[in-house]
Design a protein around this motif. Structure first.
Motif, PDB file in Angstrom:
ATOM      1  N   PRO A  72      38.750  95.159 -32.894  1.00  0.00           N
ATOM      2  CA  PRO A  72      39.102  94.883 -31.483  1.00  0.00           C
ATOM      3  C   PRO A  72      40.468  95.697 -31.193  1.00  0.00           C
ATOM      4  CG  PRO A  72      39.801  93.072 -33.236  1.00  0.00           C
ATOM      5  CD  PRO A  72      39.039  94.285 -33.957  1.00  0.00           C
ATOM      6  N   ASP A 100      36.004  93.939 -28.692  1.00  0.00           N
ATOM      7  CA  ASP A 100      36.718  92.775 -28.075  1.00  0.00           C
ATOM      8  C   ASP A 100      38.318  93.311 -28.022  1.00  0.00           C
ATOM      9  OD1 ASP A 100      34.689  90.970 -27.391  1.00  0.00           O
ATOM     10  OD2 ASP A 100      34.881  90.357 -29.671  1.00  0.00           O
ATOM     11  N   THR A 102      41.991  91.501 -28.714  1.00  0.00           N
ATOM     12  CA  THR A 102      42.858  90.743 -29.493  1.00  0.00           C
ATOM     13  C   THR A 102      43.517  89.643 -28.513  1.00  0.00           C
ATOM     14  OG1 THR A 102      44.998  91.665 -29.553  1.00  0.00           O
ATOM     15  CG2 THR A 102      43.211  91.952 -31.475  1.00  0.00           C
ATOM     16  N   ARG A 118      35.061  95.053 -20.776  1.00  0.00           N
ATOM     17  CA  ARG A 118      34.414  95.242 -21.998  1.00  0.00           C
ATOM     18  C   ARG A 118      32.972  95.634 -21.726  1.00  0.00           C
ATOM     19  NH1 ARG A 118      33.210  90.267 -26.006  1.00  0.00           N
ATOM     20  NH2 ARG A 118      31.981  89.837 -24.210  1.00  0.00           N
TER      21      ARG A 118
END
Length: 183
Positions: A72, A100, A102, A118
């Motif tokens: 991430p 992703d 955090t 994303r």
């Protein structure tokens, strides 16, 4: 069934320009500022682009970090991009990532007015949408789509597909808030 293309730096640059145009931005100069490989444990690369974005009444230069990585995206990435805005003479910042973010990175992005996006598999996005039956993909479906990552009114993480003709989905994240000048 065709395989998805590998996300190379060149492909990532094309994808970012395509998604920003889809959202409604006119793209001026889109040059590479930096390109480097990421060390373990992220494994991947970072590509920084300086892009001139325009819509009627708004023109700005954006510093965009494109990250293909396994782990991430952490807060340090957002902090580094925020620091680089002045040197790059950019008005706004964005992070496009295949991974992703955090919770700390999301909070830092929202606080710094850096848009977080994303990159997701087009088929997975189609399957979770109401566009059509799961497992039956139209020919027009791109291999990858972009989701805007932010928070809803209850403070929960929210993922929304970047919609055609909706530049405000990004602009609302990078515009200064009315009380930002008082900080």
């Amino acid at each position: 069934m065709a395989e998805r293309p590998e996300v190379t730096p060149e492909y990532f640059q094309i994808l970012v320009v395509r998604e920003l145009r889809k959202a409604g931005f006119q793209i001026g100069d889109a040059g590479v500022r930096r390109r480097s490989e990421l060390a373990e444990p992220e494994r991947g690369f970072v590509l920084e682009l300086l892009v001139d974005l325009r819509i009627p009444g708004v023109g700005q230069r954006a510093l965009i970090a494109c990250r293909r990585q396994d782990g991430p995206v952490r807060r340090e990435v957002i902090d580094a991009l925020r620091s680089a805005l002045v040197e790059a003479r950019a008005d706004s910042g964005m992070v496009f990532s295949t991974a992703d973010f955090t919770p700390d990175a999301l909070r830092a992005g929202l606080d710094a007015r850096i848009a977080l996006l994303r990159v997701v598999d087009g088929r997975s996005a189609f399957d979770t949408s109401s566009w059509g039956p799961t497992g039956h993909y139209p020919a027009w479906l791109p291999a990858y789509l972009t989701q805007v990552v932010d928070q809803d009114s209850a403070g929960q993480v929210r993922y929304r597909l970047l919609a055609a003709g909706r530049p405000e989905m990004i602009l609302d994240l990078v515009r200064p808030r009315p009380n930002d000048s008082q900080k």
